[in-house]
Design a protein around this motif. Structure first.
Motif, PDB file in Angstrom:
ATOM      1  N   ARG A 101       0.888  -1.153   0.000  1.00  0.00           N
ATOM      2  CA  ARG A 101       0.000   0.000   0.000  1.00  0.00           C
ATOM      3  C   ARG A 101       0.926   1.202   0.000  1.00  0.00           C
ATOM      4  NH1 ARG A 101      -2.609  -3.457   4.046  1.00  0.00           N
ATOM      5  NH2 ARG A 101      -4.479  -4.387   3.105  1.00  0.00           N
ATOM      6  N   VAL A 102       1.157   1.759  -1.175  1.00  0.00           N
ATOM      7  CA  VAL A 102       2.286   2.657  -1.391  1.00  0.00           C
ATOM      8  C   VAL A 102       1.824   4.044  -1.802  1.00  0.00           C
ATOM      9  CG1 VAL A 102       3.658   0.677  -2.095  1.00  0.00           C
ATOM     10  CG2 VAL A 102       2.638   2.146  -3.835  1.00  0.00           C
ATOM     11  N   THR A 103       2.724   4.989  -1.607  1.00  0.00           N
ATOM     12  CA  THR A 103       2.564   6.347  -2.110  1.00  0.00           C
ATOM     13  C   THR A 103       3.438   6.574  -3.336  1.00  0.00           C
ATOM     14  OG1 THR A 103       2.056   7.210   0.102  1.00  0.00           O
ATOM     15  CG2 THR A 103       2.770   8.785  -1.568  1.00  0.00           C
ATOM     16  N   ASP A 104       4.710   6.180  -3.260  1.00  0.00           N
ATOM     17  CA  ASP A 104       5.662   6.346  -4.349  1.00  0.00           C
ATOM     18  C   ASP A 104       5.818   5.019  -5.076  1.00  0.00           C
ATOM     19  OD1 ASP A 104       7.538   8.371  -2.071  1.00  0.00           O
ATOM     20  OD2 ASP A 104       6.168   9.050  -3.633  1.00  0.00           O
ATOM     21  N   TYR A 105       5.008   4.788  -6.077  1.00  0.00           N
ATOM     22  CA  TYR A 105       4.905   3.470  -6.689  1.00  0.00           C
ATOM     23  C   TYR A 105       6.106   3.095  -7.545  1.00  0.00           C
ATOM     24  CZ  TYR A 105       3.042   6.338 -10.531  1.00  0.00           C
ATOM     25  OH  TYR A 105       2.859   7.291 -11.499  1.00  0.00           O
ATOM     26  N   GLU A 106       6.970   4.059  -7.899  1.00  0.00           N
ATOM     27  CA  GLU A 106       8.171   3.764  -8.664  1.00  0.00           C
ATOM     28  C   GLU A 106       9.366   3.406  -7.784  1.00  0.00           C
ATOM     29  OE1 GLU A 106       8.173   7.522 -10.868  1.00  0.00           O
ATOM     30  OE2 GLU A 106       8.040   6.327 -12.713  1.00  0.00           O
ATOM     31  N   LEU A 107       9.194   3.467  -6.480  1.00  0.00           N
ATOM     32  CA  LEU A 107      10.292   3.269  -5.545  1.00  0.00           C
ATOM     33  C   LEU A 107      10.237   1.868  -4.964  1.00  0.00           C
ATOM     34  CD1 LEU A 107      12.640   4.792  -4.125  1.00  0.00           C
ATOM     35  CD2 LEU A 107      11.017   5.307  -2.295  1.00  0.00           C
ATOM     36  N   PRO A 108      11.273   1.044  -5.204  1.00  0.00           N
ATOM     37  CA  PRO A 108      11.245  -0.320  -4.660  1.00  0.00           C
ATOM     38  C   PRO A 108      11.042  -0.391  -3.158  1.00  0.00           C
ATOM     39  CG  PRO A 108      13.008  -0.102  -6.269  1.00  0.00           C
ATOM     40  CD  PRO A 108      12.463   1.284  -6.026  1.00  0.00           C
ATOM     41  N   GLY A 109      11.644   0.544  -2.418  1.00  0.00           N
ATOM     42  CA  GLY A 109      11.536   0.525  -0.973  1.00  0.00           C
ATOM     43  C   GLY A 109      10.143   0.781  -0.437  1.00  0.00           C
ATOM     44  N   ALA A 110       9.229   1.220  -1.285  1.00  0.00           N
ATOM     45  CA  ALA A 110       7.867   1.483  -0.853  1.00  0.00           C
ATOM     46  C   ALA A 110       7.044   0.211  -0.683  1.00  0.00           C
ATOM     47  CB  ALA A 110       7.175   2.408  -1.851  1.00  0.00           C
ATOM     48  N   TYR A 111       7.503  -0.905  -1.232  1.00  0.00           N
ATOM     49  CA  TYR A 111       6.733  -2.147  -1.233  1.00  0.00           C
ATOM     50  C   TYR A 111       7.158  -3.068  -0.100  1.00  0.00           C
ATOM     51  CZ  TYR A 111       5.067  -0.575  -5.724  1.00  0.00           C
ATOM     52  OH  TYR A 111       4.484   0.163  -6.726  1.00  0.00           O
ATOM     53  N   ASP A 112       6.182  -3.720   0.506  1.00  0.00           N
ATOM     54  CA  ASP A 112       6.425  -4.566   1.666  1.00  0.00           C
ATOM     55  C   ASP A 112       6.703  -6.021   1.317  1.00  0.00           C
ATOM     56  OD1 ASP A 112       3.850  -2.745   3.410  1.00  0.00           O
ATOM     57  OD2 ASP A 112       6.022  -2.466   3.525  1.00  0.00           O
ATOM     58  N   TYR A 113       6.182  -6.504   0.205  1.00  0.00           N
ATOM     59  CA  TYR A 113       6.252  -7.915  -0.136  1.00  0.00           C
ATOM     60  C   TYR A 113       6.821  -8.102  -1.531  1.00  0.00           C
ATOM     61  CZ  TYR A 113       2.986  -7.865   3.737  1.00  0.00           C
ATOM     62  OH  TYR A 113       2.381  -7.631   4.952  1.00  0.00           O
ATOM     63  N   TRP A 114       7.707  -9.086  -1.667  1.00  0.00           N
ATOM     64  CA  TRP A 114       8.403  -9.347  -2.920  1.00  0.00           C
ATOM     65  C   TRP A 114       8.454 -10.835  -3.220  1.00  0.00           C
ATOM     66  CZ3 TRP A 114      10.663  -5.629  -6.136  1.00  0.00           C
ATOM     67  CH2 TRP A 114      10.652  -4.318  -5.622  1.00  0.00           C
ATOM     68  N   GLY A 115       8.387 -11.174  -4.497  1.00  0.00           N
ATOM     69  CA  GLY A 115       8.646 -12.525  -4.920  1.00  0.00           C
ATOM     70  C   GLY A 115      10.129 -12.762  -5.107  1.00  0.00           C
ATOM     71  N   GLN A 116      10.483 -13.985  -5.488  1.00  0.00           N
ATOM     72  CA  GLN A 116      11.889 -14.369  -5.617  1.00  0.00           C
ATOM     73  C   GLN A 116      12.500 -13.936  -6.942  1.00  0.00           C
ATOM     74  OE1 GLN A 116       9.377 -16.365  -6.221  1.00  0.00           O
ATOM     75  NE2 GLN A 116       9.901 -17.421  -8.131  1.00  0.00           N
ATOM     76  N   GLY A 117      11.684 -13.560  -7.905  1.00  0.00           N
ATOM     77  CA  GLY A 117      12.158 -13.143  -9.205  1.00  0.00           C
ATOM     78  C   GLY A 117      12.180 -14.280 -10.212  1.00  0.00           C
ATOM     79  N   THR A 118      12.052 -13.922 -11.489  1.00  0.00           N
ATOM     80  CA  THR A 118      12.133 -14.891 -12.577  1.00  0.00           C
ATOM     81  C   THR A 118      12.985 -14.299 -13.696  1.00  0.00           C
ATOM     82  OG1 THR A 118      10.823 -16.328 -14.044  1.00  0.00           O
ATOM     83  CG2 THR A 118       9.977 -14.101 -13.656  1.00  0.00           C
ATOM     84  N   GLN A 119      13.878 -15.116 -14.252  1.00  0.00           N
ATOM     85  CA  GLN A 119      14.842 -14.643 -15.243  1.00  0.00           C
ATOM     86  C   GLN A 119      14.224 -14.599 -16.625  1.00  0.00           C
ATOM     87  OE1 GLN A 119      18.324 -13.735 -14.906  1.00  0.00           O
ATOM     88  NE2 GLN A 119      17.895 -13.011 -17.003  1.00  0.00           N
ATOM     89  N   VAL A 120      14.337 -13.447 -17.268  1.00  0.00           N
ATOM     90  CA  VAL A 120      13.946 -13.272 -18.663  1.00  0.00           C
ATOM     91  C   VAL A 120      15.205 -12.958 -19.461  1.00  0.00           C
ATOM     92  CG1 VAL A 120      12.671 -11.857 -20.319  1.00  0.00           C
ATOM     93  CG2 VAL A 120      11.619 -12.502 -18.137  1.00  0.00           C
ATOM     94  N   THR A 121      15.484 -13.761 -20.475  1.00  0.00           N
ATOM     95  CA  THR A 121      16.640 -13.548 -21.329  1.00  0.00           C
ATOM     96  C   THR A 121      16.177 -13.427 -22.772  1.00  0.00           C
ATOM     97  OG1 THR A 121      18.059 -14.827 -19.837  1.00  0.00           O
ATOM     98  CG2 THR A 121      18.871 -14.436 -22.063  1.00  0.00           C
ATOM     99  N   VAL A 122      16.524 -12.317 -23.414  1.00  0.00           N
ATOM    100  CA  VAL A 122      16.131 -12.051 -24.791  1.00  0.00           C
ATOM    101  C   VAL A 122      17.384 -12.076 -25.651  1.00  0.00           C
ATOM    102  CG1 VAL A 122      14.936 -10.500 -26.365  1.00  0.00           C
ATOM    103  CG2 VAL A 122      14.241 -10.620 -23.952  1.00  0.00           C
ATOM    104  N   SER A 123      17.438 -12.992 -26.591  1.00  0.00           N
ATOM    105  CA  SER A 123      18.587 -13.135 -27.468  1.00  0.00           C
ATOM    106  C   SER A 123      18.364 -12.385 -28.774  1.00  0.00           C
ATOM    107  CB  SER A 123      18.867 -14.610 -27.750  1.00  0.00           C
ATOM    108  OG  SER A 123      17.781 -15.216 -28.434  1.00  0.00           O
TER     109      SER A 123
END
Length: 124
Positions: A101-123
């Motif tokens: 529940r954020v004010t500055d939506y472009e700022l990573p530090g504004a978010y409380d919950y994160w996933g582990q990430g998924t790799q995207v590779t474009v050749s």
């Protein structure tokens, strides 16, 4: 609390498409704003896309992906998606979804919950 798990990242050729999925747990998903971020090797974490929590959701995109990427959410399925079209090699990164529940939506530090990430590779 919200648990997030991303999926859908893989190797794809330039000009191709992918759809990333972020699956969330909990029964309060619909009350959270959601965003996608990405981080390429040697670069800072970069805002990609944002979607608000209400039913007629508002969205916002980074200039680098505007017109090519689309963020959407399905609260009934507790999921948020990132449809990526016309992929470029510079889109290569680890993509992560975030909730808060954020004010500055472009700022990573504004978010409380994160996933582990998924790799995207474009050749090329």
């Amino acid at each position: 609390q919200v648990q997030l798990v991303e999926s859908g990242g893989e190797l794809v050729q330039a000009g191709g498409s992918l759809r990333l999925t972020c699956a969330a747990s909990g029964r309060t998903f619909s009350s959270y704003q959601m965003a996608w971020f990405r981080q390429a090797p040697g670069k800072e974490q970069e805002f990609v896309a944002f979607i608000n929590w209400w039913s007629d959701a508002n969205t916002y995109y980074a200039d680098a992906v505007k017109g090519r990427f689309t963020i959407s959410r399905d609260n009934a399925k507790s999921a948020v998606y990132l449809q990526m079209n016309s992929l470029k090699p510079e889109d290569t990164a680890v993509y992560s979804c975030a909730a808060g529940r954020v004010t500055d939506y472009e700022l990573p530090g504004a978010y409380d919950y994160w996933g582990q990430g998924t790799q995207v590779t474009v050749s090329s």
